[in-house]
Design an enzyme around this catalytic site. Structure first.
Site, PDB file in Angstrom:
ATOM      1  N   LYS A 115     -27.370  -1.000  27.180  1.00 37.25           N
ATOM      2  CA  LYS A 115     -28.115  -2.030  27.918  1.00 37.25           C
ATOM      3  C   LYS A 115     -27.223  -2.845  28.840  1.00 37.25           C
ATOM      4  O   LYS A 115     -27.688  -3.417  29.815  1.00 37.25           O
ATOM      5  CB  LYS A 115     -28.839  -2.974  26.955  1.00 37.25           C
ATOM      6  CG  LYS A 115     -30.024  -2.307  26.311  1.00 37.25           C
ATOM      7  CD  LYS A 115     -31.016  -3.312  25.801  1.00 37.25           C
ATOM      8  CE  LYS A 115     -32.227  -2.571  25.246  1.00 37.25           C
ATOM      9  NZ  LYS A 115     -33.137  -3.429  24.542  1.00 37.25           N
ATOM     10  N   LYS A 202     -33.765  10.275  26.637  1.00 37.77           N
ATOM     11  CA  LYS A 202     -35.069   9.891  26.089  1.00 37.77           C
ATOM     12  C   LYS A 202     -35.930   9.240  27.177  1.00 37.77           C
ATOM     13  O   LYS A 202     -35.406   8.629  28.114  1.00 37.77           O
ATOM     14  CB  LYS A 202     -34.896   8.957  24.885  1.00 37.77           C
ATOM     15  CG  LYS A 202     -34.328   7.617  25.264  1.00 37.77           C
ATOM     16  CD  LYS A 202     -34.337   6.637  24.092  1.00 37.77           C
ATOM     17  CE  LYS A 202     -33.804   5.298  24.609  1.00 37.77           C
ATOM     18  NZ  LYS A 202     -33.633   4.264  23.662  1.00 37.77           N
ATOM     19  N   LYS A 205     -38.335   2.834  29.227  1.00 36.32           N
ATOM     20  CA  LYS A 205     -38.955   1.893  30.168  1.00 36.32           C
ATOM     21  C   LYS A 205     -37.986   1.511  31.271  1.00 36.32           C
ATOM     22  O   LYS A 205     -38.403   1.120  32.344  1.00 36.32           O
ATOM     23  CB  LYS A 205     -39.336   0.605  29.427  1.00 36.32           C
ATOM     24  CG  LYS A 205     -40.660   0.662  28.727  1.00 36.32           C
ATOM     25  CD  LYS A 205     -40.999  -0.722  28.151  1.00 36.32           C
ATOM     26  CE  LYS A 205     -42.032  -0.601  27.058  1.00 36.32           C
ATOM     27  NZ  LYS A 205     -42.011  -1.742  26.142  1.00 36.32           N
TER      28      LYS A 205
END
Ligand code: TYM
Length: 340
Positions: A115, A202, A205
């Site tokens: 992140k 994967k 979002k």
């Protein structure tokens, strides 16, 4: 007593990975649960702000995410549905757990590292490595432990956080006595749905290209376009080979899990289709997705405006009330154990 807890970040409409990996299972668990099972599902808005969010956008997303949970079939009479920020005990337990949690263990977590490199959040300023991003898993542990959850249904990307949660509980119990419950991870059979464009990654979002994911309220036309554009390969036949043919394998997985094949495996499904064209396969996949999502999309539109929005507010308030009671019961024991 069985307590099922799980959470999702209200950072936009969930995608097919969220749905097959987690949300669909939440509803199944609800519908199969016996009277004694407690079901608690949270919109984790405090986790959402570990990356900068536009406040007006976040407010809108919170509302939409609540509507989604109702649209997929969670029943607020049966399941407790609430916003994490409405129940301060989550944050309080987080602090207490962080007094025994291991920095070394946290620094081995992979999610905050990935992140750190997310750049599409339109942050209006530069930020250093935020403490909240680093300690994110401690808040997740608190979410679970404050409700004495026994089972946590999640996708595979959350396994590491769940192991950390058990470690937090064990450490706390070692220091203060047998107070917290170590929860089990419950992985969905569709535990890892891949990106349509980069099938080694994967579905997520935060990927920049919106064509890499199908949102669960996408229109039929959008679904068709996205599935059509999904990356496959130039081999002619249909086979299930996740390593060699990841794009095709992902489409087969999606089809398999949507058609809810109670008999047979995804390999069987592939061998039934060995001779059809990829174009035909994509049509079938798009059709299965459309069929499955259409009623969700319709219910979503209804729920969002029900009672002029009042319905959603009522659900949130009742959820916060029930979740607050559940969490406070644990906090009384925790404070006592610690000497507070
Ligand atoms: P979040 O909001 O990223 O995702 C919600 C759920 O969707 C699953 N998921 C997937 N499953 C299969 N394939 C994919 N491509 C895919 N992408 C996402 C996730 O595994 C998750 O189950 N940290 C959590 C939220 C959280 C939580 C909790 C979960 C906070 N506290 C306590 C469980 C218990 C998260 O960011 O999920």
């Amino acid at each position: 007593k069985k307590v099922i807890f799980s959470g999702i970040q209200p950072t936009g409409i969930p995608h097919l990975g969220n749905y097959l990996g987690a949300l669909q299972r939440w509803v199944q668990q609800q519908n199969e649960a016996d009277e004694d099972t407690k079901l608690i599902y949270s919109l984790v808005d405090l986790h959402a702000i570990t990356l900068w969010q536009n406040p007006a956008q976040l407010r809108q997303w919170r509302k939409e995410s609540l509507a989604i949970l109702l649209a997929i079939g969670l029943d607020p009479k049966r399941s407790t549905i609430f916003f994490q920020s409405h129940v301060p005990a989550h944050s309080e337990l987080m602090w207490i757990l962080s007094c025994t949690a291991s920095v070394g263990y946290l620094s081995r977590m992979t999610q905050w590292k990935s992140k750190m490199s997310v750049e599409d959040n339109a942050k209006p300023f530069d930020t250093p490595l935020q403490l909240g991003l680093f300690s994110y898993p401690v808040l997740q542990a608190a979410d679970i432990l404050v409700h004495r959850a026994t089972h946590v249904p999640v996708g595979e990307d959350q396994s590491q956080h769940l192991e950390f949660t058990r470690n937090c509980a064990a450490t706390f119990n070692h220091n203060y006595g047998q107070v917290l419950v170590e929860p089990e991870t419950v992985l969905s059979p569709a535990k890892r749905i891949m990106s349509l464009l980069e099938p080694q990654k994967k579905m997520s979002k935060s990927a920049l290209n919106p064509k890499s994911r199908i949102l669960i309220i996408d229109s039929s036309e959008t679904i068709k376009k996205k599935v059509n554009a999904a990356l496959t390969d130039s081999i002619d036949s249909i086979t299930f080979d996740p390593d060699g043919r990841p794009g095709l394998a992902n489409l087969l997985q999606i089809l398999y899990h949507l058609e809810n094949s109670s008999t047979g495996s995804v390999e069987d499904l592939a061998s039934d289709m060995v001779d059809i064209s990829k174009r035909a396969l994509k049509e079938r996949v798009a059709h299965a997705i459309e069929q499955h999502l259409l009623p969700i999309r319709e219910r979503y539109q209804e729920v969002l405006v029900a009672d002029g929005g009042q319905f959603l507010d009522d659900v949130a308030r009742e959820g916060a009330d029930k979740a607050g009671k559940s969490a406070d019961a644990t906090m009384t024991i925790v404070r006592d154990a610690v000497g507070l």
